[in-house]
Every structure is written in structure tokens, then in C-alpha cells.
Design an enzyme around this catalytic site. Structure first.
Site, PDB file in Angstrom:
ATOM      1  N   GLY A   1       0.821  -1.207   0.000  1.00  0.00           N
ATOM      2  CA  GLY A   1       0.000   0.000   0.000  1.00  0.00           C
ATOM      3  C   GLY A   1       0.857   1.261   0.000  1.00  0.00           C
ATOM      4  O   GLY A   1       2.065   1.224   0.246  1.00  0.00           O
ATOM      5  N   CYS A   2       0.217   2.385  -0.263  1.00  0.00           N
ATOM      6  CA  CYS A   2       0.953   3.646  -0.408  1.00  0.00           C
ATOM      7  C   CYS A   2       1.501   4.123   0.936  1.00  0.00           C
ATOM      8  O   CYS A   2       2.676   4.479   1.048  1.00  0.00           O
ATOM      9  CB  CYS A   2       0.060   4.698  -1.048  1.00  0.00           C
ATOM     10  SG  CYS A   2      -1.557   4.902  -0.278  1.00  0.00           S
ATOM     11  N   HIS A   3       0.643   4.133   1.965  1.00  0.00           N
ATOM     12  CA  HIS A   3       1.146   4.513   3.291  1.00  0.00           C
ATOM     13  C   HIS A   3       2.219   3.526   3.757  1.00  0.00           C
ATOM     14  O   HIS A   3       3.242   3.905   4.333  1.00  0.00           O
ATOM     15  CB  HIS A   3       0.011   4.519   4.323  1.00  0.00           C
ATOM     16  CG  HIS A   3      -0.944   5.656   4.204  1.00  0.00           C
ATOM     17  ND1 HIS A   3      -0.584   6.958   4.403  1.00  0.00           N
ATOM     18  CD2 HIS A   3      -2.272   5.686   3.922  1.00  0.00           C
ATOM     19  CE1 HIS A   3      -1.648   7.743   4.252  1.00  0.00           C
ATOM     20  NE2 HIS A   3      -2.691   6.999   3.957  1.00  0.00           N
ATOM     21  N   SER A   4       1.959   2.235   3.515  1.00  0.00           N
ATOM     22  CA  SER A   4       2.889   1.208   3.984  1.00  0.00           C
ATOM     23  C   SER A   4       4.260   1.397   3.365  1.00  0.00           C
ATOM     24  O   SER A   4       5.286   1.373   4.046  1.00  0.00           O
ATOM     25  CB  SER A   4       2.387  -0.186   3.600  1.00  0.00           C
ATOM     26  OG  SER A   4       0.994  -0.284   3.753  1.00  0.00           O
TER      27      SER A   4
ATOM     28  N   THR B   1       5.682   3.974   2.114  1.00  0.00           N
ATOM     29  CA  THR B   1       6.367   5.189   2.559  1.00  0.00           C
ATOM     30  C   THR B   1       6.895   5.018   3.982  1.00  0.00           C
ATOM     31  O   THR B   1       8.023   5.425   4.292  1.00  0.00           O
ATOM     32  CB  THR B   1       5.398   6.384   2.449  1.00  0.00           C
ATOM     33  OG1 THR B   1       4.737   6.329   1.183  1.00  0.00           O
ATOM     34  CG2 THR B   1       6.135   7.701   2.593  1.00  0.00           C
TER      35      THR B   1
END
Lengths: 356, 356, 356, 356
Positions: B151-154, B156
Site C-alpha cells: 500500500g501507499c502509506h505502507s 512510505t
């Protein structure tokens, strides 16, 4: 009517004071100053202010002076150090002062000089100056000649954490991750506030230490002490971030529940109740039970606070939103003035945020 | 050329795949699907894509099908659960799959079912699926048939914290305060992503728990274990916030230095060096020594990481920026595909962010 | 590989050249200059460029010089007047030049001096300089040593109106209402481009006359003349507006149909066909049959044009969108360079806009 | 106090009415309705309104009803057709009505039915309904039971052009290029108002014809007629554009000077004077002599107008700015109510825009 001066009216806080005081029934702006633009009129600098002529008591053709005329009250919108010098002169002539700079917020001269890197221009005044957070100090503000209105990040974070420290439910180990709209950087031109750079961008700043940190620490320590459980220090990390919007601060605060609170199995619902009880009757602080939005406060003096528990970690998370130019600066300054003058704190400050 | 399908092309990740694959020298899009808009052409749905006709290998008049044609490779852009079902069918016909959903990221079915609230549609595949972070698993990705792009948050946050956990310099007690642009919420219409609501606004969301949290925890635990100091758990608070910009994630991560690091008096400079050494040779991860900006990554597959110490508290603060649709989704998916197919990871992904 | 210099690399056009040339297979940046920041490296000025190191031929540690090294080609990103002086020196040493300033766009020295308020520094070069719009002058550009890339507003408006003037369907009486993102104002700091002022604001500018007007008029007159119906003048009103976005130009053009077109009962559909036929085969100009969006072009060299008739008034309305920094500046400059060097115009420029 | 109902309070105009009426000393909101959310309270729908409880007369716990209670006054915020039906019922029970829909703005039923594509629900009321532009019709509004508040684009454009048509200085051939913030599209979800689509984008819309056009034409014809020089028709092109900001309209209007004005060699200065004289004494219309900014009006009922001449073409250009939700909708509706009730028009509406 109370005659009122705005010192350094060409700043964003000066402009916002004109907007809000135009609605105030008792404060009349009779003197405005600025250093570089003295001789110009308000409308020369801010053409949009001609709209005030027909329907308010502000005269947009008022000439900006170098030095203020004698007034009952003054709002000082100068940078630190310059502010203190102006404050001294204003007090000497009997003017009550709300200072929006940092010069009189910190009680400890040594802390001030550590963070601001210069000798304090008027340390003798620190004793009598009152930290201008009505939610905490309204009795002392009522009798004060000099009130130091807190910073925008500080206000938002302190209001978020006051109940937790006053009621001893957290350990003295806190992280404040604060996010601010760009007007907080003021009207001075920098590459970081150039539209093409700041738009569609987000970035942390002042990573090595931001000057609002000692204000926050001072006030949380005071809240604990006044709540009956003095702390020696707080391990406080404060990190601000720039967000591509004009106004608004969101402070997300993280702390660990104190053992006492854990023992009592404090729930999120009980936490909201504790906060509501702490802020009962406050006209401008609203405890909500859902994630707040900075826009709710846009253009208004309100602060929305959502305290909750992260069930998996036992952490307290408190989210707090204000408009950095209103509750974070000018609105709070007027609230302080109202308090100093014995009026209802919300005089001239009522109303909701501009939404959408 | 490798024939390539995009499953659910009408999503934002589908659109971004078309943009990036138009630049790819070896992957040729030969099949695109979507459920609700089958029968339409790409240009019916995205009129701007007619610009691809003259200068790229993408045919904007390609018809969107309900079911994919046989291809060598497929990118699956479906929501969780639907994704797993499509993945099963694709693997059965011998197609290599990069899945952008969460269905195969978590190794533990129980954790998946706790967070996604339904029975896993294909638990048998979990064993062979590889977590699609090339910076960690490029050897395993190289031989895989199914890669689960994080995922995107993950992405980063994990990239921000990997070196710290691999090298055992922090305690297993972490806060990730993540801020994302609004495209991360996808193309579906909601009040929270309505322009007049979201513009000039910032707000936390998923305060009760966000599904990227278990991914982050899984990977940080694995990094510690592979670094030789297995942890039983991490006390991880992850809180995402919505920012009024289209693209970009900034994760601000807070942790306490482990006693070993304190004993060695780890400096900020040494910290930056430790990070640089960890990521040496990585084409897309850049360790910087100043606060990063989300815009630096805009439209690109790059990640900028700034690790530093908060001297007053001894806390590690790591700031990490990506474009949520590129390194946070589609660019990383292509990086994974490049890796699966034995090509340089940066094939078709070179280039800087769009600045200003 | 062709060695290439960027003159005044610290401008936004300089930065965008670095981004786009990093993708170019034949142009190699070997020299970069700037006056005030000579001695610094690229990455000192633009930290994000370190992302170029691993995956492109641009060296982010390249030192910025005061004077350019000898190269085959140079892009000149200086302001007018300074540009002409640099161009003279570059041509003298045999470097081919694409000038992004206005110095060589206007054929008539008197018009130049009226609008730019100074004596032209190199009038002798005006004869051989070619107006850098490949869609009109690609044969002449192919043999040129000096190409004057048109302005952002000019490009967008000229492309919108060329077919109408070439095919004699409008009267010589035109209004161009142009709207631009703020990056067009450059990297220099002004109050008008300060985020807190420009965000959530829209305003016209250069109301007394904008310097792109004579370029537009010159080219529309030339199109009419080359179309076989010379005009003595065009009554042209051009008014630009600033829009709170970073990139993008939308030119809305209004004209009255010529009697001949009215007699033939030109329909909106026929109009679209006329435009499509005019631009047939163009890689970067796309005639659409619905209102275009500036975002379609974001980060790309494409131009989207929608011509239509206002049935109630018989007016022609043409809407045209570009990215002001790409087709409006740097992309077009590279397109010109490709053309000068005998390569396909889209070399290194393929690809769709960054959407969403 | 005058009891007041808001019909369809869950719209953006309903929300803005709550904000502005919270400041009004004489209008008390006693009834609020909405169809889909009846039974909810105001604060259920708009959590931020709890801020109104402590400091204003609005009760945020007021329950939203399906049908309005009996009140002295009602603001109708329904879409057209539904609005007319509600208006009929309100007038029957003796309630004065300010209708914000288009149902009673056009005097000619045939024109209404051509543009709105349905039979007018209450044509008998058209005779007595007054077009709610106080700057034109304050005497008639003062005695009216039903006032039709004009549209946002219409208000901005009509105010820009009234003096020109009343004083016969332009030919009846006008282009209005209007640009609006996105809140004008309302609270309903569409792809075009989805943040990731609309941000960093600009686009024309309603290219085939927008419903505000006939309002503008009707009022400019009336202004000419009342000025003593009846026109048979105006060749009016009106084209709106969507701008990535929440609030604000900028109408740029282009017309050709009438021969009489040319003969008198009307100067830009004389033009500004003519406009100032026309709007002398108006509390909300401000004629300026520099390009106006939409932000000047943000959150306020003011309109800023800059008329000028394009010396090279002899064209009149008038730029006009309002906040689409205030002077373009709700503020004007309150101004109308004030006028109907015999109060100063600016009652509860004083104050400057929110700047920065």
C-alpha cells in the site's frame, strides 16, 4: 468605545485585526502604524478594504503612521524584540497592550534567550505579563495591562493537551505533530511560500526545534502543577509541517496513558466526557467525538478537539483544529482584549467558520 | 515484448498504469478490463488518452473487456477480495501477476481476516506470494508468479523505518503520522473527496485503525528478525491524514533510540550515513539531509527519506516522501514486474518528479 | 549524442529542461549556467535532482558555471535582452540555439521596441531567426541555427486560431481570454505569487497590454496571408488571468464567423472536421469534441483544442489547453531542437499528461 | 425578531444561510427543512455548527423537518421546479419568500420553458415576483412578497454591465467569460467536482448554453430600456469556466463602445467615474481602478468592479468579482430580505472578505 491602535498593520495579523474589529461593537480603531509603509492609507496597501467604508466603523482612508497615537488599547503585531520595545513605550503612556509576539509568553528569561538568540529587551515586564489563554487565565487577564497572546501552534496544541495534564491521565512524554496552512508564515516573501513551490506540496520545517515548543511545555507543566501533580519536565517533541492551504492548523498529539488512567480502564467515551467537563461553558472550545476538520474553524475563533484512545497501543491521541490567524492569533487577541476590558469574551467574535 | 493486461483499468491506478506503461520499452498493453464500463474504449472513459495515439504504443481506442485476454503479465487494480478471485484465474492460465490490492500482502490469514472482515478467498496462495518491495525482496520477487505490491502509506513508512529496525537502533515503539494527497482515496465519489469539502481542509481519518498498519508491522518485524534481533511485537500507532493536494505522501515517523544506539552516542550525521549505507545503490530511495518535500516525488517512482535525531528528547524522527500513485502503487508495481522479468528495476521508470 | 547547454538553469524553464532532457535519448546536458548561483551544483539548488543520478544521464553534481562550455546546442532561458546577448555569443561559436525568450519572436524591430521598451540588442539576427512553432514552420526550423520558441499564452492561442485564419472562416476581430497557472510567472518572488495571496484567488493581469499579444497577431496575420487572403490588421484583445494552480493554460478565443462561413452554414461538426484536417498527423495537437481540461496536458507536450459555434450568436469559440511549462515553453523548445537536428519531433517527448 | 425558515437547509446555500443569519440581529431561524435528512439535527449533518451554540441565536440541535413551520419569512434553497411548488405553498400561508432558484427570475414563461425544459409550475406568480437585485429594484423589492434572487454568474455579470447599458455606451454585442469556484456546483457528488479531478485543473462548461444567460440578457435589455434607449436584442455570448478554488466568481466582460461614446473620446478614467457615479452610495458594489481579485470578496457580500478600455481596439472590458455563495446567492438573498422588511440592506451583512 475604546480607542484602539494596531501596531504594524501591514502584516497578516494586522489585516485580520481590521476584518474582525470591523465587526466589534466596542473597539474602535483610531491609529494604525507600520514602519515601511508609513504615509500610505490602509486602502493603498489593501485595496479590498474600501469595502469597509460604507458598512463598518473602520475608515479605509486612515493614514498609516510611523508612531501610534494615544489610545486606550493596542494590539502589537511586530516581530519579537521589536515588539517588546513597542510594548514598553505603550505601557508607559498607559495603553493596555495585547502583544501577539513571543516576547512575553515565556516566563523564564533564560529559555527565551536560548530560543530567540538575543537579550530580552524588557525582562522586568515578564512578571506582570499574562499568558493570553483565556481558557486558563481569564481571571488574571481581566486585571492585566499586558497580555501575551500565544502562538498558533501553541494554542492548538495546548488546548489539546491541557485536560490530559491537568487531570493527570498521561505520562510526561508527548509528541505533537502539527500541520499548518501557509498564512502562518506571514506576508514576507520566501521561496518556500512561493505558490508554485508550496502548492501540491507538503513538508516538515523547523526540524531542529521550533520556537513554539517551549510555550507548549511551559503551559503543560503549569497545568500539571495547578492540577496538583507537579512534573519536573516533559519529554516533548514538537514538529510542524507546511500544508498547501491558506489557513488552518491541525495538531495531532500522541501520549501514553498514565498508569492511573490505565488502572481505571479509561474508555474513549469517558475520555471525551473528561474533556467536555474540562471545557464546559467555553464559548470557543468544542470537544467532538469524530475527527475534526481544519475547515470547520476557517475564519472563526473556534477550536475543535477530538480526544481518543488507540486501543491497540493504549496511547492517547488528541486532534485539535483552529484557524491559525483567528484562535491562533487575532481572534484570541481580541478575546483577550474583551477579557481585559470586562466584556463577554465572545464580543465581536461570534459566528461559525466559513464553510464550504 | 511482454503482453500485459490491466485489470480494472478505469481506476486511478489503471489510468496511471497506462501513463507509465506508455513509456515502457518492453511491456505492451494488450488487454484492459473493467466491470461497469466494458464495451467502452479507453478514450471514451479518459478523453485525454487520445494524446497517446501518435507517440506511444498504447492504443487509446482499445475496447475495455469484461474478462482479460491471455497475456504474459497482468496488473490487478481491483479492490480486495475481488482481486484475489481474479488473481486465482490469472495464475491458472499461467499469467504472472502483480496485485495492487491488499489480498496477498499479509502472511497471516487471521490478521487479514481481522482487518478485512471477510474470509480470505485464496489462502493457499499466501505462501508463494511475495511482498512487493524490491528494496527488501528482490531475489524472491525475481522468481515469483504472484507479487503483492504494498500500500501507499505502507511503502512510505516501511522504507522510512527499515534501516532502523534492521540495524536495531530503535525500541519497538513507533508512531507513524502519515499525510496523503486525495487521489489515494480513489475515483469513487464521496463527500470527503468533494472539492468544496476537501479544498482548504485537513483532517485525520481511519482513527480507529487503518488497514495499512498490519503491513507496516509485519515488515518491520521481519526486518528486525532478518537483522538478527527478533522482536515479539511492535507497539505501532499509525494515523493517516488527508491533505488538500492530489498526489503525495509524507510519513513522519517517531521512535525512541534503543539503549545500544544511545550508548554509542549516535549522531544525526551518523544516522544519515547508516541510512545511506543501507540504501546504497537503490535507484529509487534517496536519503537526504534536509526536510523532504512530497512534490520532489510528484509523478515519479522516487522516495526521499530524511532521518534525524531530536536532540532534546533522544527521539529518532524519520520523514519519508513518495508519490502515492507511483512508488506508492503503480510505479512500484512496474518495478516489481521488471524484477520478475529479469530486467533492470528502473526500466521505463527513470526520471525526476514534475517540479514545480 | 549532441552536447547541450542550458543557459540560466536555475529558472523554472531550466529545471523543466533537466526533467525532460533526462528522458531524451540523444541530447546530453554537458553545460549549465546561471549568473547568481555559479559555483553551486545542480543538487545544491534543486535537492530533488539527486533522484536523477541512478537512472538517467543527467549528473546532479554538475557545477553551474558563469559561462557555457562549447556545445552543439544550447537552450537559452534568460529574460529578454539578456537572452539576445547570449544568443549572439553562442551563434558565433557555432552552437545551434533555441531561445525561449521573446527576443527573436517578433519580425518587426519597431514592434519589439514598442513592447519591450529598449533597443533590440541584435536586430541583424531577426531575419534568420525562425518562429519556433513546428506545426507551422517545421521546414524552416529544420535548417535554422536560431529558433525563437513562442510564449506560453501565444502558443496556446495561436494553435487555437491558426486553422480559422488559414482557412478564412473568421473576421479579423478576436478576443482571447487566457487563464494561466502560476508557474508561468517564474521563480522570482512577488506578492502576487505568494501562496497566501494567490491561493483561492483569481485575477486578471497586464490589463493595459500583455507582451504575448503582438506574437499572436503576427502569427495570425501570417496564417491568413499564407492561406491566400492577406489581412491588413486584426482587432485583437488579449487578456490573461492568473488561476490558483501550478501549471496549465486555457485560452478561450472568441471570433465572429466570416460571411463566407455563414453562407456555407458551417456547423460545429464541420468545424471540428476542418480543425482535424488542418492538424492531421500532428503528434501534439489534438482536436477534441468536448470542453478540454488543462489537466489533460499536465506535464506533457500536448495541446487539446475544442472549436465550436455559439449557435445563438454565430460566434466561433475555440478552447485550447496546454501545460505552460511544456508545450508553452520547454517541451516545445525540445520539439524545435528535434526538428533542427532532423529527428522525429516527439523524440523524448512522448507520453500522456499526469492525471489525476 | 422575524421568524425565518430555511427550505432545503442541507444545501451549501442552506449552510451559508445558517452562517450569515447567525450574525443577523433581526432574523431568527425557527424552522429548517430538507427532504432526505428530515429527522436529523443540524449538527448531525454539519458537525461544525455546534460552534454556534454558545455565541449565537442559532440552535444547532434544531431538528430538520420535512415541512416548514409557519414563519414570517422563508428562504427557499431548492432546485428549480421544486422551488416553485414550495413557494406557492409558502405564499398561501402569508410567508414572505426569497427564492434562490431560477423559477421566478425570468419574466417570460416561454424563455423559462425553453431553458429549463419543463412547464413552469406557477406562471401566475411571475407578474408579482421581483428580480432580487437591490441595486436595480430596491423600491419594488421593498413591497414584494416574493423576490427571486439572481444566479451567481448573473449577478456578477449584470452588475458589471448595468452602467454600460443604462448609459448607452456600448453596442448590444457582448461576451461574458465567467470563471467560478467549485462550490457553485453545489453539494451533489459528480466526477467533475471530485477533488483529484478538479484540483490543478481548469475547464469551460455548459458550452452549448448556460441558464444564467437569459437572466443576464433580460436585465441588460431592461437597463437599456429604463435608460431611455430600448434595444431589440443583445448578441450575448456567456461562457462559464470551472476554477480550482472553493469560492469566487470573476466575470470578464467584453463589449464594443457605442459610436456616441467613441465620439466623446471616453477615457478609462471617465469610464471609472461613470461607473462610480452609477453606483454611488451602494454599500456592496465598489468600483476600483485596478484589476480586482476574487479573494477580496471571499465570505463577504461585496462586489468589486473594474471597467476599463482596451486602447488598441476601443473595446470596453469590465472585470467583476463576487463570492458566488454570498453576493452570488445567500448574502444577496439576505440583502433582499432586509429590503423587503424595511431595514438597512447591510443589516447583518457588514464586513470585509476573509483575506488572506
Amino acid at each position: 468605545m475604546i480607542s484602539t491602535a494596531i501596531i504594524n498593520v501591514t502584516s497578516y495579523t494586522g489585516l485580520e485585526l481590521l476584518r474582525l474589529l470591523a465587526q466589534h461593537p466596542q473597539l474602535k480603531v483610531t491609529s494604525v502604524t507600520a514602519r515601511s509603509l508609513a504615509g500610505k492609507t490602509l486602502v493603498d496597501v489593501f485595496p479590498q478594504l474600501q469595502a469597509l467604508a460604507a458598512t463598518t466603523a473602520i475608515d479605509p482612508t486612515m493614514v498609516i503612521a510611523e508612531e501610534p497615537a494615544q489610545t486606550d488599547l493596542a494590539f502589537v503585531c511586530l516581530p519579537h524584540a521589536a515588539a517588546a520595545e513597542a510594548v514598553v513605550r505603550l505601557l508607559e503612556r498607559g495603553t493596555k497592550v495585547v502583544d501577539l509576539s513571543a516576547d512575553f509568553r515565556l516566563h523564564d528569561v533564560a529559555v527565551y534567550e536560548e530560543w530567540y538568540k538575543h537579550t530580552h529587551p524588557a525582562p522586568a515586564l515578564l512578571e506582570s505579563a499574562v499568558f493570553g489563554l483565556c481558557e486558563r487565565y481569564r481571571e488574571r487577564i481581566a486585571g492585566a495591562s499586558l497580555v501575551a497572546s500565544p502562538g498558533c501552534h501553541s494554542t492548538t496544541a495546548i488546548l489539546a493537551l491541557l485536560p490530559a495534564f491537568a487531570r493527570d491521565i498521561v505520562e510526561p512524554d508527548v509528541i505533537v505533530d502539527s500541520k499548518t496552512g501557509i498564512s502562518g508564515a506571514g506576508r514576507g516573501l520566501t521561496l518556500g511560500t512561493h505558490f508554485a513551490e508550496a502548492n501540491e506540496d507538503m513538508s516538515p520545517y523547523s526540524v531542529g526545534g521550533h520556537r513554539h515548543m517551549p510555550e507548549i511545555k511551559q503551559e503543560l507543566l503549569a497545568a500539571a502543577r495547578d492540577g496538583g501533580h507537579a512534573l519536573s519536565d516533559i519529554r516533548l517533541t514538537f514538529l510542524p509541517h507546511l500544508v498547501p492551504m491558506t489557513r488552518g492548523i491541525l495538531a495531532t498529539c500522541y501520549a501514553t496513558l498514565a498508569p492511573g488512567a490505565v488502572e481505571k480502564s479509561l474508555s474513549s467515551e469517558a475520555l471525551v466526557e473528561l474533556y467536555r467537563e474540562y471545557y464546559a461553558g467555553e464559548p470557543f472550545v468544542h470537544v467532538v467525538d469524530q475527527p475534526p476538520h481544519t475547515k470547520w474553524a476557517y475564519g472563526s475563533n473556534h477550536c475543535f478537539i477530538y480526544p481518543t484512545l488507540d486501543a491497540r497501543t493504549g496511547r492517547l491521541i488528541v486532534m485539535s483544529c483552529t484557524d491559525n490567524l483567528v484562535k491562533g492569533a487575532v481572534g484570541q487577541a481580541i478575546q483577550n482584549a474583551n477579557c481585559m476590558l470586562g466584556w463577554p469574551e465572545s464580543l465581536g467574535l461570534a459566528g461559525a467558520g466559513v464553510n464550504p
